[in-house]
Design a protein around this motif. Structure first.
Motif, PDB file in Angstrom:
ATOM      1  N   MET A   1      34.672  16.958  37.764  1.00  0.00           N
ATOM      2  CA  MET A   1      33.420  17.077  38.500  1.00  0.00           C
ATOM      3  C   MET A   1      33.551  16.312  39.810  1.00  0.00           C
ATOM      4  SD  MET A   1      29.633  15.598  37.567  1.00  0.00           S
ATOM      5  CE  MET A   1      29.204  16.889  36.413  1.00  0.00           C
ATOM      6  N   SER A   2      33.244  16.994  40.919  1.00  0.00           N
ATOM      7  CA  SER A   2      33.323  16.335  42.221  1.00  0.00           C
ATOM      8  C   SER A   2      32.214  16.860  43.118  1.00  0.00           C
ATOM      9  CB  SER A   2      34.689  16.560  42.869  1.00  0.00           C
ATOM     10  OG  SER A   2      34.891  17.940  43.133  1.00  0.00           O
ATOM     11  N   LEU A   3      31.915  16.095  44.175  1.00  0.00           N
ATOM     12  CA  LEU A   3      30.862  16.447  45.117  1.00  0.00           C
ATOM     13  C   LEU A   3      31.311  16.019  46.505  1.00  0.00           C
ATOM     14  CD1 LEU A   3      27.873  17.319  45.703  1.00  0.00           C
ATOM     15  CD2 LEU A   3      27.274  14.910  45.343  1.00  0.00           C
ATOM     16  N   THR A   4      31.249  16.955  47.466  1.00  0.00           N
ATOM     17  CA  THR A   4      31.605  16.630  48.841  1.00  0.00           C
ATOM     18  C   THR A   4      30.339  16.287  49.613  1.00  0.00           C
ATOM     19  OG1 THR A   4      33.525  18.094  48.783  1.00  0.00           O
ATOM     20  CG2 THR A   4      32.699  17.454  50.953  1.00  0.00           C
ATOM     21  N   THR A   8      33.254  13.649  52.656  1.00  0.00           N
ATOM     22  CA  THR A   8      33.983  12.830  51.682  1.00  0.00           C
ATOM     23  C   THR A   8      33.809  13.418  50.287  1.00  0.00           C
ATOM     24  OG1 THR A   8      33.632  10.827  52.995  1.00  0.00           O
ATOM     25  CG2 THR A   8      34.247  10.535  50.682  1.00  0.00           C
ATOM     26  N   GLU A   9      34.923  13.611  49.593  1.00  0.00           N
ATOM     27  CA  GLU A   9      34.862  14.146  48.236  1.00  0.00           C
ATOM     28  C   GLU A   9      34.726  12.997  47.241  1.00  0.00           C
ATOM     29  OE1 GLU A   9      37.150  17.320  45.306  1.00  0.00           O
ATOM     30  OE2 GLU A   9      38.202  16.498  47.047  1.00  0.00           O
ATOM     31  N   LEU A  24      23.599  13.542  44.049  1.00  0.00           N
ATOM     32  CA  LEU A  24      23.206  14.949  44.071  1.00  0.00           C
ATOM     33  C   LEU A  24      21.908  15.134  44.853  1.00  0.00           C
ATOM     34  CD1 LEU A  24      24.187  17.670  42.972  1.00  0.00           C
ATOM     35  CD2 LEU A  24      22.708  17.318  40.986  1.00  0.00           C
ATOM     36  N   ALA A  25      20.957  14.230  44.660  1.00  0.00           N
ATOM     37  CA  ALA A  25      19.691  14.322  45.389  1.00  0.00           C
ATOM     38  C   ALA A  25      19.907  14.156  46.889  1.00  0.00           C
ATOM     39  CB  ALA A  25      18.723  13.266  44.866  1.00  0.00           C
ATOM     40  N   THR A  26      20.887  13.348  47.256  1.00  0.00           N
ATOM     41  CA  THR A  26      21.204  13.159  48.675  1.00  0.00           C
ATOM     42  C   THR A  26      21.866  14.398  49.266  1.00  0.00           C
ATOM     43  OG1 THR A  26      21.492  10.783  48.340  1.00  0.00           O
ATOM     44  CG2 THR A  26      22.478  11.718  50.319  1.00  0.00           C
ATOM     45  N   ALA A  27      22.683  15.077  48.460  1.00  0.00           N
ATOM     46  CA  ALA A  27      23.480  16.198  48.958  1.00  0.00           C
ATOM     47  C   ALA A  27      22.692  17.495  49.058  1.00  0.00           C
ATOM     48  CB  ALA A  27      24.695  16.404  48.060  1.00  0.00           C
TER      49      ALA A  27
END
Length: 208
Positions: A1-4, A8-9, A24-27
């Motif tokens: 599980m990753s988020l860019t 930045t990843e 997640l809320a920020t992205a």
């Protein structure tokens, strides 16, 4: 599980749930189709009461420090369904292919005083109690059902009893047809007589 995020990843497999939600809320900018669902930070009792009021299936309780474990069940995330207790009058039972008691047929008095059929309670009956329950019911067996309106599928192979014994079940909700959804047997209520039993749920039983 990753988020860019901002180029930045972030690798999040070992990141605690609270931090993953914040990232997640920020992205994500909420739209009509995509949004981060709100978290309920109150007590479990408050969350279950809210789920019941909104007619939701249940509550998913997550530890804030839990990590993501794909493909595995974890006690860090637990699904809890609202359950309601109800005193019921046993009106009969059904057996399985082995001839053993499999489910209890239960009812409560309606507003008109007549018994209202609530359905079959099969889960929750401990294997060690099956023979004792069957012997108890056999002692008050009768030939005809004590309730007028019972679906044919539930009548099939049913054995009927005089409606004098009281038990308790837990259920998730009352269906529009007036049946208990997912009833589970909790045991006998020797402290109650059949005349003590009333519908305790929210709203009235539907008229047959």
């Amino acid at each position: 599980m990753s988020l860019t995020l901002d180029g930045t990843e972030h690798h999040l497999m070992r990141t605690p749930y609270r931090a993953r939600r914040e990232l997640l809320a920020t992205a994500i900018s909420p739209t009509e189709r995509v949004r981060v669902p709100p978290a309920f930070d109150g007590s479990l009792d408050e969350a279950i009461a809210h789920a019941r009021a909104e007619r939701l299936e249940g509550v998913l309780a997550k530890r804030l420090d839990s990590i993501y474990t794909p493909g595995r069940r974890s006690q860090q995330w637990i699904k809890i369904k609202p359950r309601t207790d109800q005193s019921v009058i046993v009106i009969g039972w059904r057996t399985g292919p082995d001839g053993k008691l499999r489910s209890l047929l239960v009812a409560v008095p309606g507003a008109d005083g007549e018994l209202h059929y609530l359905g079959r309670a099969g889960s929750g009956i401990a294997p060690g109690d099956i023979d004792d329950i069957a012997r108890t019911l056999a002692g008050i067996e009768r030939k005809t059902p004590p309730v007028a309106r019972i679906p044919d599928a539930d009548r099939r192979d049913a054995r009927w009893v005089t409606p004098t014994l009281v038990g308790e079940v837990a259920y998730s909700e009352l269906t529009p047809q007036g049946r208990l959804r997912a009833p589970s047997w909790r045991g006998w209520r020797p402290d109650l007589s059949a005349s003590d039993v009333r519908w305790e749920g929210a709203g009235a039983l539907p008229t047959p």
